[in-house]
Write an enzyme that holds these catalytic residues in place. Structure first.
Site, PDB file in Angstrom:
ATOM      1  N   ARG A  17       0.818  -1.235   0.000  1.00  0.00           N
ATOM      2  CA  ARG A  17       0.000   0.000   0.000  1.00  0.00           C
ATOM      3  C   ARG A  17       0.842   1.271   0.000  1.00  0.00           C
ATOM      4  O   ARG A  17       0.414   2.314   0.500  1.00  0.00           O
ATOM      5  CB  ARG A  17      -0.968   0.022   1.175  1.00  0.00           C
ATOM      6  CG  ARG A  17      -1.928  -1.136   1.155  1.00  0.00           C
ATOM      7  CD  ARG A  17      -3.133  -0.904   2.022  1.00  0.00           C
ATOM      8  NE  ARG A  17      -4.045  -2.019   1.895  1.00  0.00           N
ATOM      9  CZ  ARG A  17      -3.934  -3.143   2.603  1.00  0.00           C
ATOM     10  NH1 ARG A  17      -2.977  -3.279   3.480  1.00  0.00           N
ATOM     11  NH2 ARG A  17      -4.798  -4.114   2.413  1.00  0.00           N
ATOM     12  N   LYS A  39       2.095  11.210 -11.605  1.00  0.00           N
ATOM     13  CA  LYS A  39       1.242  10.317 -12.397  1.00  0.00           C
ATOM     14  C   LYS A  39       2.026   9.044 -12.637  1.00  0.00           C
ATOM     15  O   LYS A  39       3.097   9.083 -13.253  1.00  0.00           O
ATOM     16  CB  LYS A  39       0.889  10.949 -13.742  1.00  0.00           C
ATOM     17  CG  LYS A  39      -0.316  11.860 -13.712  1.00  0.00           C
ATOM     18  CD  LYS A  39      -0.757  12.173 -15.148  1.00  0.00           C
ATOM     19  CE  LYS A  39      -1.826  13.221 -15.191  1.00  0.00           C
ATOM     20  NZ  LYS A  39      -2.199  13.576 -16.578  1.00  0.00           N
ATOM     21  N   GLU A  62       8.524  18.440 -26.129  1.00  0.00           N
ATOM     22  CA  GLU A  62       7.783  18.733 -24.888  1.00  0.00           C
ATOM     23  C   GLU A  62       8.273  20.052 -24.284  1.00  0.00           C
ATOM     24  O   GLU A  62       7.501  20.790 -23.669  1.00  0.00           O
ATOM     25  CB  GLU A  62       7.937  17.602 -23.869  1.00  0.00           C
ATOM     26  CG  GLU A  62       7.296  16.288 -24.272  1.00  0.00           C
ATOM     27  CD  GLU A  62       5.795  16.186 -23.952  1.00  0.00           C
ATOM     28  OE1 GLU A  62       5.179  17.186 -23.521  1.00  0.00           O
ATOM     29  OE2 GLU A  62       5.246  15.092 -24.157  1.00  0.00           O
ATOM     30  N   LYS A  95       6.282  22.864 -14.858  1.00  0.00           N
ATOM     31  CA  LYS A  95       5.482  21.682 -14.523  1.00  0.00           C
ATOM     32  C   LYS A  95       5.137  21.664 -13.038  1.00  0.00           C
ATOM     33  O   LYS A  95       4.009  21.383 -12.651  1.00  0.00           O
ATOM     34  CB  LYS A  95       6.215  20.389 -14.914  1.00  0.00           C
ATOM     35  CG  LYS A  95       5.476  19.131 -14.447  1.00  0.00           C
ATOM     36  CD  LYS A  95       5.008  18.227 -15.537  1.00  0.00           C
ATOM     37  CE  LYS A  95       4.057  17.166 -15.020  1.00  0.00           C
ATOM     38  NZ  LYS A  95       4.102  15.932 -15.783  1.00  0.00           N
ATOM     39  N   GLU A 113      -5.533  17.224 -12.054  1.00  0.00           N
ATOM     40  CA  GLU A 113      -5.996  17.621 -13.381  1.00  0.00           C
ATOM     41  C   GLU A 113      -7.494  17.925 -13.435  1.00  0.00           C
ATOM     42  O   GLU A 113      -8.220  17.395 -14.275  1.00  0.00           O
ATOM     43  CB  GLU A 113      -5.648  16.524 -14.395  1.00  0.00           C
ATOM     44  CG  GLU A 113      -5.667  17.042 -15.817  1.00  0.00           C
ATOM     45  CD  GLU A 113      -5.080  16.050 -16.833  1.00  0.00           C
ATOM     46  OE1 GLU A 113      -3.970  15.543 -16.574  1.00  0.00           O
ATOM     47  OE2 GLU A 113      -5.716  15.820 -17.846  1.00  0.00           O
ATOM     48  N   ARG A 131      -4.158  21.819 -14.876  1.00  0.00           N
ATOM     49  CA  ARG A 131      -3.184  20.823 -15.355  1.00  0.00           C
ATOM     50  C   ARG A 131      -3.466  20.394 -16.795  1.00  0.00           C
ATOM     51  O   ARG A 131      -2.578  19.903 -17.483  1.00  0.00           O
ATOM     52  CB  ARG A 131      -3.124  19.619 -14.396  1.00  0.00           C
ATOM     53  CG  ARG A 131      -1.940  18.693 -14.646  1.00  0.00           C
ATOM     54  CD  ARG A 131      -1.693  17.694 -13.522  1.00  0.00           C
ATOM     55  NE  ARG A 131      -0.617  16.774 -13.871  1.00  0.00           N
ATOM     56  CZ  ARG A 131      -0.015  15.936 -13.029  1.00  0.00           C
ATOM     57  NH1 ARG A 131      -0.370  15.893 -11.772  1.00  0.00           N
ATOM     58  NH2 ARG A 131       0.942  15.136 -13.437  1.00  0.00           N
ATOM     59  N   ASN A 138      -1.718  19.356 -21.673  1.00  0.00           N
ATOM     60  CA  ASN A 138      -2.130  18.488 -22.784  1.00  0.00           C
ATOM     61  C   ASN A 138      -2.124  19.203 -24.128  1.00  0.00           C
ATOM     62  O   ASN A 138      -2.625  18.668 -25.121  1.00  0.00           O
ATOM     63  CB  ASN A 138      -3.532  17.919 -22.525  1.00  0.00           C
ATOM     64  CG  ASN A 138      -3.539  16.985 -21.338  1.00  0.00           C
ATOM     65  OD1 ASN A 138      -2.537  16.335 -21.055  1.00  0.00           O
ATOM     66  ND2 ASN A 138      -4.639  16.942 -20.617  1.00  0.00           N
ATOM     67  N   HIS A 160      -1.498  17.300 -27.238  1.00  0.00           N
ATOM     68  CA  HIS A 160      -1.666  15.892 -26.898  1.00  0.00           C
ATOM     69  C   HIS A 160      -2.987  15.301 -27.389  1.00  0.00           C
ATOM     70  O   HIS A 160      -3.105  14.086 -27.509  1.00  0.00           O
ATOM     71  CB  HIS A 160      -1.532  15.689 -25.382  1.00  0.00           C
ATOM     72  CG  HIS A 160      -0.104  15.732 -24.914  1.00  0.00           C
ATOM     73  ND1 HIS A 160       0.713  16.832 -25.121  1.00  0.00           N
ATOM     74  CD2 HIS A 160       0.667  14.815 -24.278  1.00  0.00           C
ATOM     75  CE1 HIS A 160       1.904  16.582 -24.608  1.00  0.00           C
ATOM     76  NE2 HIS A 160       1.912  15.359 -24.099  1.00  0.00           N
ATOM     77  N   HIS A 204      -1.873  12.131 -29.108  1.00  0.00           N
ATOM     78  CA  HIS A 204      -2.201  10.786 -28.609  1.00  0.00           C
ATOM     79  C   HIS A 204      -2.930   9.974 -29.670  1.00  0.00           C
ATOM     80  O   HIS A 204      -2.691   8.778 -29.820  1.00  0.00           O
ATOM     81  CB  HIS A 204      -3.084  10.887 -27.365  1.00  0.00           C
ATOM     82  CG  HIS A 204      -2.313  11.119 -26.106  1.00  0.00           C
ATOM     83  ND1 HIS A 204      -2.881  11.621 -24.956  1.00  0.00           N
ATOM     84  CD2 HIS A 204      -1.007  10.918 -25.807  1.00  0.00           C
ATOM     85  CE1 HIS A 204      -1.958  11.722 -24.018  1.00  0.00           C
ATOM     86  NE2 HIS A 204      -0.798  11.310 -24.502  1.00  0.00           N
ATOM     87  N   HIS A 225       6.836   9.514 -28.567  1.00  0.00           N
ATOM     88  CA  HIS A 225       5.778  10.343 -27.976  1.00  0.00           C
ATOM     89  C   HIS A 225       5.974  11.813 -28.374  1.00  0.00           C
ATOM     90  O   HIS A 225       5.046  12.469 -28.838  1.00  0.00           O
ATOM     91  CB  HIS A 225       5.780  10.170 -26.457  1.00  0.00           C
ATOM     92  CG  HIS A 225       4.821  11.062 -25.746  1.00  0.00           C
ATOM     93  ND1 HIS A 225       3.460  10.897 -25.843  1.00  0.00           N
ATOM     94  CD2 HIS A 225       5.021  12.152 -24.958  1.00  0.00           C
ATOM     95  CE1 HIS A 225       2.861  11.836 -25.136  1.00  0.00           C
ATOM     96  NE2 HIS A 225       3.786  12.617 -24.580  1.00  0.00           N
TER      97      HIS A 225
END
Ligand SMILES: NC(=O)c1ccc[n+]([C@@H]2O[C@H](COP(=O)([O-])OP(=O)(O)OC[C@H]3O[C@@H](n4cnc5c(N)ncnc54)[C@H](O)[C@@H]3O)[C@@H](O)[C@H]2O)c1
Ligand SMILES: [Zn+2]
Length: 364
Positions: free
Chosen positions: A121, A143, A185, A227, A237, A241, A245, A248, A252, A265
């Protein structure tokens, strides 16, 4: 050295950025009272290139070190790899004080971070990113997660590291294509939040790929600062946040329409940013001179692999099945000018279609 704080109350942590900082890793862990056994999760290649420096620094600080080797191709960003890590942790008799050190690019960071979030945990973990993309983006913000056969990053957790140790010297061994992938990026951060950063990349871009030390460190610091500022204000997000994107939404879709095989990417995001700019221009939200300036900077970085193999509706379909599109609203992050973007809801489908058609038609 630059130290940037990600400000999240009692889960706050520092991002340490400096050429050569890797050899201070042991000292940094000690200063955080992380004194349990250390388990480094990394790939064979990264360990062979840079592992000795990390291990000897940890040993010098009296920390005992074990390593768990994983494969770090995108297809191994999976539950099977996480299970492999769990099993190794169990063999090593890891306990709640064991510290996971994620030593690699975004794949290693996401997988090891998720294993740390869930084993017993939650074990403390530290990110030691080794790609440009990971140093400016994926290692920061908590993330973590893995892909399922049905989609990318579908399983995961928000779980913040205890520190990020980013040594730009590690990037000297990074293949050129991966380095440029991170630079796309970096351009993203400039466009969403900082004209000076954009100018730094725009003016020095021909030297940055050759990894000029000072500007590179300066650029990483500025990206990490942006960031961490965004994450500190909106960890999960809910609104702000989302600006990360930018590029993206279609990026994506391009990645998944090509099964994550044709583009890195960053390259997909390069195309995605150009498409977002064309869309903003079409919707009269971005002056064409500004759009051309950004697109020119993206194009000069390196030659983006052509999108010619795709039809516009393949990209569009993948965009609609992306997890960010569950509410069926065509929501885009669009620039107003370099340094400022806005989240635009309900972009007309026809505008997206037109931009995709025109862009694909013009592909070499
Ligand atoms: N968690 C987040 O917030 C977040 C943000 C952006 C991207 N990501 C994820 O990050 C992943 C992409 O990460 P990436 O771009 O770092 O790629 P990557 O982790 O796939 O690494 C790219 C390649 O570079 C190699 N490599 C790494 N460091 C090296 C070094 N110093 N020298 C030589 N080779 C080295 C790796 O072995 C790999 O082959 C994707 O899975 C993406 O979903 C996560
Ligand atoms: Zn990205």
């Amino acid at each position: 050295m630059s130290t940037i704080i990600v400000d999240l109350g009692n889960r706050s942590y520092s991002i340490h950025i400096r050429n050569g900082i890797l050899s201070q890793s042991g000292r940094i862990l000690r200063a955080l009272n992380l004194s349990g056994d250390v388990v480094i999760v990394s790939s064979k290649l990264i360990l062979s290139l840079h592992g000795h420096k990390l291990v000897s620094s940890l040993n010098r600080s009296g920390l005992s070190v074990e390593t768990v080797v994983i494969q770090d191709e995108e297809r191994h960003k999976s539950l099977a790899t996480v299970e492999r890590i769990y099993r190794q942790l169990s063999l090593l008799r890891a306990n709640r004080k064991t510290v996971i050190v994620a030593f690699g690019g975004g794949v290693v960071g996401d997988v090891a971070g998720f294993a740390a979030a869930s084993y017993l945990r939650g074990l403390p973990y530290v990110q030691v990113p080794t790609t440009l993309l990971a140093q400016i983006d994926s290692a920061i913000g908590g993330k973590t997660g893995v892909n399922l056969p049905s989609g990318k990053n579908l399983v995961g957790a928000f779980y913040q590291p205890r520190a990020v140790i980013a040594d730009p010297m590690l990037l000297s061994t990074l293949p050129q294509r991966e380095f440029c992938s991170g630079l796309y990026e970096a351009i993203k951060y400039g466009v969403i939040r900082s004209r000076p950063l954009f100018q730094l990349i725009d003016q020095k871009h021909s030297r940055l790929p050759h990894r000029e030390k000072t500007s590179l460190e300066e650029m990483i610091v500025e990206c990490a600062r942006i960031k961490s500022e965004v994450v500190s204000q909106d960890e999960t997000e809910s609104e702000l946040r989302m600006i990360l994107n930018y590029g993206h939404t279609l990026g994506h879709a391009i990645e998944s329409a090509t099964h994550y095989e044709r583009f890195t990417h960053g390259e997909a995001i390069g195309h995605g940013m150009i498409l977002a700019n064309l869309l903003a221009q079409q919707l009269l939200r971005l002056p064409s001179s500004e759009a051309e300036h950004i697109n020119d900077c993206i194009r000069r970085l390196s030659r983006l692999p052509s999108l010619k193999i795709l039809r516009w509706n393949q990209i569009f379909r993948h965009m609609l099945t992306d997890k960010k599109f569950v509410d069926r609203h065509l929501r885009f992050v669009l620039p107003r000018h370099v340094g400022k973007v806005e989240i635009v809801k309900d972009v007309p489908q026809l505008a997206v279609e037109q931009v995709l058609r025109t862009y694909l038609h013009a592909q070499p």
